[in-house]
Every structure is written in structure tokens, then in C-alpha cells.
Design a protein around this motif. Structure first.
Motif, mmCIF file in Angstrom:
data_model
loop_
_atom_site.group_PDB
_atom_site.id
_atom_site.type_symbol
_atom_site.label_atom_id
_atom_site.label_comp_id
_atom_site.label_asym_id
_atom_site.label_seq_id
_atom_site.Cartn_x
_atom_site.Cartn_y
_atom_site.Cartn_z
ATOM 1 N N GLN A 45 21.667 73.940 9.436
ATOM 2 C CA GLN A 45 21.382 72.789 10.303
ATOM 3 C C GLN A 45 20.234 73.097 11.269
ATOM 4 O O GLN A 45 19.359 72.241 11.498
ATOM 5 N N THR A 46 20.213 74.312 11.803
ATOM 6 C CA THR A 46 19.111 74.698 12.696
ATOM 7 C C THR A 46 17.781 74.689 11.956
ATOM 8 O O THR A 46 16.756 74.214 12.485
ATOM 9 N N ALA A 47 17.774 75.226 10.717
ATOM 10 C CA ALA A 47 16.538 75.244 9.931
ATOM 11 C C ALA A 47 16.048 73.826 9.639
ATOM 12 O O ALA A 47 14.836 73.541 9.685
ATOM 13 N N ARG A 48 16.963 72.936 9.346
ATOM 14 C CA ARG A 48 16.565 71.550 9.077
ATOM 15 C C ARG A 48 15.973 70.887 10.326
ATOM 16 O O ARG A 48 14.959 70.190 10.237
ATOM 17 N N SER A 49 16.595 71.122 11.483
ATOM 18 C CA SER A 49 16.061 70.520 12.706
ATOM 19 C C SER A 49 14.690 71.088 13.038
ATOM 20 O O SER A 49 13.784 70.358 13.476
ATOM 21 N N VAL A 50 14.515 72.401 12.832
ATOM 22 C CA VAL A 50 13.194 72.997 13.065
ATOM 23 C C VAL A 50 12.165 72.428 12.111
ATOM 24 O O VAL A 50 11.007 72.156 12.496
ATOM 25 N N ASP A 51 12.550 72.213 10.848
ATOM 26 C CA ASP A 51 11.636 71.646 9.864
ATOM 27 C C ASP A 51 11.216 70.233 10.271
ATOM 28 O O ASP A 51 10.033 69.857 10.153
ATOM 29 N N VAL A 52 12.167 69.468 10.771
ATOM 30 C CA VAL A 52 11.829 68.106 11.222
ATOM 31 C C VAL A 52 10.879 68.155 12.418
ATOM 32 O O VAL A 52 9.886 67.403 12.484
ATOM 33 N N ASP A 53 11.130 69.064 13.364
ATOM 34 C CA ASP A 53 10.261 69.184 14.533
ATOM 35 C C ASP A 53 8.855 69.619 14.138
ATOM 36 O O ASP A 53 7.845 69.113 14.674
ATOM 37 N N VAL A 54 8.752 70.547 13.194
ATOM 38 C CA VAL A 54 7.437 71.002 12.732
ATOM 39 C C VAL A 54 6.689 69.869 12.053
ATOM 40 O O VAL A 54 5.468 69.689 12.243
ATOM 41 N N GLY A 55 7.398 69.078 11.257
ATOM 42 C CA GLY A 55 6.749 67.934 10.607
ATOM 43 C C GLY A 55 6.204 66.935 11.621
ATOM 44 O O GLY A 55 5.088 66.406 11.451
ATOM 45 N N ARG A 56 6.974 66.698 12.655
ATOM 46 C CA ARG A 56 6.507 65.770 13.692
ATOM 47 C C ARG A 56 5.288 66.318 14.424
ATOM 48 O O ARG A 56 4.328 65.585 14.706
ATOM 49 N N LEU A 57 5.296 67.614 14.737
ATOM 50 C CA LEU A 57 4.139 68.216 15.398
ATOM 51 C C LEU A 57 2.899 68.158 14.522
ATOM 52 O O LEU A 57 1.776 67.908 15.006
ATOM 53 N N MET A 58 3.080 68.388 13.223
ATOM 54 C CA MET A 58 1.945 68.304 12.311
ATOM 55 C C MET A 58 1.392 66.887 12.261
ATOM 56 O O MET A 58 0.161 66.668 12.223
ATOM 57 N N GLU A 59 2.265 65.919 12.274
ATOM 58 C CA GLU A 59 1.787 64.533 12.269
ATOM 59 C C GLU A 59 1.004 64.211 13.539
ATOM 60 O O GLU A 59 -0.029 63.525 13.502
ATOM 61 N N LEU A 60 1.499 64.755 14.689
ATOM 62 C CA LEU A 60 0.771 64.535 15.937
ATOM 63 C C LEU A 60 -0.604 65.209 15.925
ATOM 64 O O LEU A 60 -1.598 64.676 16.416
ATOM 65 N N GLU A 61 -0.671 66.419 15.342
ATOM 66 C CA GLU A 61 -1.938 67.134 15.290
ATOM 67 C C GLU A 61 -2.932 66.455 14.349
ATOM 68 O O GLU A 61 -4.155 66.481 14.569
ATOM 69 N N MET A 62 -2.414 65.872 13.288
ATOM 70 C CA MET A 62 -3.290 65.242 12.291
ATOM 71 C C MET A 62 -3.584 63.786 12.600
ATOM 72 O O MET A 62 -4.359 63.122 11.888
ATOM 73 N N ALA A 63 -2.983 63.239 13.658
ATOM 74 C CA ALA A 63 -3.181 61.819 13.984
ATOM 75 C C ALA A 63 -4.647 61.459 14.227
ATOM 76 O O ALA A 63 -5.123 60.401 13.767
ATOM 77 N N PRO A 64 -5.476 62.294 14.904
ATOM 78 C CA PRO A 64 -6.882 61.912 15.129
ATOM 79 C C PRO A 64 -7.704 61.806 13.855
ATOM 80 O O PRO A 64 -8.758 61.163 13.834
ATOM 81 N N PHE A 65 -7.231 62.463 12.799
ATOM 82 C CA PHE A 65 -7.982 62.456 11.544
ATOM 83 C C PHE A 65 -7.416 61.476 10.534
ATOM 84 O O PHE A 65 -7.739 61.531 9.339
ATOM 85 N N ALA A 66 -6.524 60.624 10.973
ATOM 86 C CA ALA A 66 -5.929 59.639 10.060
ATOM 87 C C ALA A 66 -7.015 58.709 9.512
ATOM 88 O O ALA A 66 -7.921 58.273 10.235
ATOM 89 N N GLY A 67 -6.938 58.428 8.215
ATOM 90 C CA GLY A 67 -7.913 57.546 7.557
ATOM 91 C C GLY A 67 -9.088 58.280 6.953
ATOM 92 O O GLY A 67 -9.967 57.628 6.361
ATOM 93 N N ASP A 68 -9.168 59.619 7.102
ATOM 94 C CA ASP A 68 -10.262 60.390 6.505
ATOM 95 C C ASP A 68 -9.657 61.435 5.574
ATOM 96 O O ASP A 68 -9.357 62.562 5.982
ATOM 97 N N PRO A 69 -9.488 61.103 4.299
ATOM 98 C CA PRO A 69 -8.810 62.017 3.360
ATOM 99 C C PRO A 69 -9.524 63.348 3.205
ATOM 100 O O PRO A 69 -8.868 64.397 3.067
ATOM 101 N N GLU A 70 -10.852 63.391 3.199
ATOM 102 C CA GLU A 70 -11.568 64.647 2.998
ATOM 103 C C GLU A 70 -11.306 65.613 4.156
ATOM 104 O O GLU A 70 -11.059 66.808 3.952
ATOM 105 N N VAL A 71 -11.366 65.105 5.371
ATOM 106 C CA VAL A 71 -11.100 65.969 6.519
ATOM 107 C C VAL A 71 -9.650 66.466 6.508
ATOM 108 O O VAL A 71 -9.367 67.626 6.800
ATOM 109 N N ILE A 72 -8.721 65.590 6.166
ATOM 110 C CA ILE A 72 -7.298 65.980 6.126
ATOM 111 C C ILE A 72 -7.060 67.073 5.087
ATOM 112 O O ILE A 72 -6.387 68.064 5.349
ATOM 113 N N ASN A 73 -7.659 66.899 3.880
ATOM 114 C CA ASN A 73 -7.486 67.919 2.838
ATOM 115 C C ASN A 73 -8.096 69.244 3.258
ATOM 116 O O ASN A 73 -7.548 70.324 2.994
#
Length: 363
Positions: free
Chosen positions: A291-319
Motif C-alpha cells: 500500500q505504501t509503494a502504491r501511494s508513493v507511485d501515485v504521488d510520483v505520477g502526480r509530481l511528474m504531471e506537474l513538472e511536465m505541465a509547461p510542456f503540454a502540447g509539444d510531443p517532441e519536447v515531452i519525448n
């Protein structure tokens, strides 16, 4: 002896449960006022009261069996007590004391004054005690093996008595070990199994040490007997009495702890065997870790989404960012880990085993 052990086993099987029920009924009759409801038999409160009363009953019964075992030893007496001489009495003192007692208890003298057969038996007992204690080899054997040595007719030297005693001792502990193992396979005596085996081994080693040494055990000679004689009116123990008491106490403690042990467990583990309790606790820990690993995985996914938010809409930069992050993670986190480095080194080392001299690369 076997009959006493059987009665003790029956007593431990039935008496504590019966006494617990009676005492609990009396307790409710004294503490609950008329008109108030008593706890239901299956309620947590009723179970907790029964648990506490049962622990108290088993503890008191344990103390009673210890007292009973000691009382039986004192009632059986010893040759020293019957002759009225100390353990350190010399051969001359023993003979002198027997002559005085013989003058008082000789059958011819007692028969003339209206004595009976019991007086003759007592005189024979005194004669046996005197003959045993004036013989150094028999005295050594009596102090370690008890009055049974009188029936060992073919033993003459100390070595003969020790060999005969060990031949009796080893089968006793062998049968005890087999009985404990079989009861363990059947699901009995699971609680405190490690300590039970350790107690049996220590008791066997101490008994072997006692019967093969020329002097009394130091624990008995320096600590136990001086305390008994100085602070109480209890007679000192001979080695065979201490061994007999230790054997009886070990059996009693095995049974008592097997009944008290489950009651001392947390409520969630009562009625569960020790191995099952360990497995259950391990499974619970693994579930919490998952359960702890799953919660950490969810938190990491959310942080990654926040970090990648400025580059949304540009597939080349995201890749490109994902590729660089993956390389950074591999280079700086995984490969830099000491355990990973050690595993890689061992793997490369195994691949190079038996390689010919000057070989390059791996197999």
C-alpha cells in the motif's frame, strides 16, 4: 511415579478449566448486583474476565504442584535424615550413630516390649542406610541416583554405578525428546517450543554433570542449600532430590506455559499457532508495504504531471525530456546504488569464470 505423573496430567487437563468456570461464576455473584445483567458468554468482556481468571488459576495451580513436589521429597526423607547425621558425616560418625539407634530400635528389644512388624522394617531400613553410607562407592551413587542404587547388586565401584545410572538417564531424556517431538507434530505444546527444547537439553547436561562429578553441584552447595538452612527450616537437598524436583518442575512448567502462553498473546493472535502468527504478521507487513509503494507511485505520477505541465502540447519536447530523465535515472540513481554495483560485479565475475588466459569480453 508413573501414576503420579498421570494424575498430574489429568489434573492439568481438567481442573484449571473447571476452577475457572466456578471462580468466574462466584466473581459475578459477588461483584454484580441483583437485577444487573451479567456479561454474555461470548461477549468480549466475558472473554477478558475468563482469560484473567484462567491465568490466575493456572499460576496458583503451578505453585501448588511445586509445593506438592517438594513436600513429597521431604516426606520420603533421606538416609542422612533417618540416621540423624549431616551430609559431611564421616564413616566413624555414621557407624556410631547407627549403634545408638540400633540399641533403641533393635527388633529383639522391641518385641519384648510389645513391638510389631513395622519396628522390624524400620530397623532394616536403618541398617540399609548405614551400610549404604559407610561404603564410599554406594554413598556416592546414593547421593546422585537415590535409594534405587540399593537394588543395583552387580555394581561395586563408582564407575559401575555411574555407568548404570547413565544407562537409566539417557533413555529417560530420549523418550522425553521423542514425546515432545510427537506432541509438537500433533499440534500440542506449540507455545514456547524453543525454550522447552532448550530447558530439556540444559537439564540433561546438568544431570550428566552432577552424576559424573565427585562433589555436589556448585549451585546446590554454594547457593541453594545455604539459603535453605539459614533462612528456613527446610532440610538441604541432595543431588538426586534436586534432579527429581527439576524433572517434575520441568514437566509442570511445560504444561502450564502451554496453557498460559496463548492467553498472553494479543487479541488478534489468540487461537493462532506461533508459526501461523508469524506468517500472518509477515503478510500484514507485506500488505502495508504494498500500500505504501502504491501511494508513493501515485504521488510520483502526480509530481511528474506537474513538472511536465509547461510542456503540454509539444510531443517532441515531452519525448526528449522523458528520454533524458530515463538516462539520468539509470546513470545517477540505479547504477550508483551500492547494491546494484555489487550485483553487476558478481554477474560479470561469474561470466568470466573458467575463461582462458588472455580472453576478452564475456562468454
Amino acid at each position: 511415579m508413573a501414576g503420579n505423573n498421570l494424575l498430574s496430567l489429568i489434573g492439568w487437563t481438567f481442573l484449571p478449566n473447571l476452577a475457572t468456570g466456578w471462580i468466574q461464576s462466584i466473581y459475578y455473584g459477588l461483584t454484580i448486583r441483583a437485577g444487573d445483567r451479567k456479561p454474555a458468554p461470548n461477549s468480549p468482556r466475558y472473554a477478558e474476565h475468563r482469560r484473567r481468571i484462567h491465568i490466575l488459576v493456572v499460576s496458583l495451580y503451578l505453585l501448588y504442584t511445586i509445593y506438592e513436589a517438594d513436600y513429597e521429597l521431604r516426606r520420603a526423607s533421606t538416609y542422612y535424615a533417618d540416621l540423624g547425621v549431616p551430609f559431611a558425616a564421616s564413616e566413624r560418625d555414621i557407624k556410631s550413630r547407627f549403634r545408638r539407634l540400633a540399641a533403641l530400635h533393635h527388633p529383639d528389644k522391641l518385641m519384648s516390649s510389645g513391638g510389631d512388624a513395622s519396628d522390624t522394617d524400620f530397623f532394616i531400613h536403618l541398617k540399609t542406610a548405614s551400610d549404604t553410607l559407610v561404603d564410599p562407592a554406594r554413598r556416592f551413587a546414593y547421593e546422585r541416583f537415590g535409594p534405587d542404587v540399593v537394588a543395583w547388586k552387580h555394581c561395586v565401584t563408582v564407575r559401575d554405578f555411574v555407568v548404570r545410572g547413565v544407562q537409566v538417564l539417557v533413555p529417560y531424556y530420549g523418550l522425553a525428546a521423542v514425546a515432545m517431538y510427537v506432541l509438537g507434530l500433533l499440534g500440542y505444546l506449540d507455545w514456547g517450543r524453543y525454550w522447552r527444547w532448550l530447558t530439556l537439553i540444559v537439564l540433561c547436561v546438568l544431570e550428566l554433570h552432577t552424576v559424573t562429578r565427585p562433589s555436589f553441584p556448585r549451585l546446590l552447595d554454594i547457593l541453594i542449600n545455604p539459603i535453605l538452612t539459614r533462612f528456613t527450616d527446610h532440610p538441604p537437598y541432595l543431588p538426586f532430590q534436586a534432579i527429581t524436583l527439576a524433572r517434575k518442575l520441568s514437566i509442570t512448567l511445560y504444561i502450564a506455559f502451554s496453557q498460559i502462553g496463548p492467553l498472553l498473546q494479543p487479541p488478534s493472535q489468540r487461537g493462532v499457532k506461533p508459526a501461523e502468527a508469524t506468517e500472518k504478521a509477515l503478510q500484514q507487513s507485506l500488505d502495508r508495504l504494498e500500500q505504501t509503494a502504491r501511494s508513493v507511485d501515485v504521488d510520483v505520477g502526480r509530481l511528474m504531471e506537474l513538472e511536465m505541465a509547461p510542456f503540454a502540447g509539444d510531443p517532441e519536447v515531452i519525448n526528449s525530456m522523458r528520454t533524458k530523465l530515463k538516462e539520468w535515472l539509470v546513470q545517477n540513481t540505479i547504477r550508483a546504488d551500492p547494491m546494484v554495483k555489487d550485483a553487476l560485479g558478481r554477474s560479470f565475475q561469474r561470466r568470466r569464470v573458467d575463461a582462458p588466459a588472455g580472453a576478452k569480453g564475456n562468454r
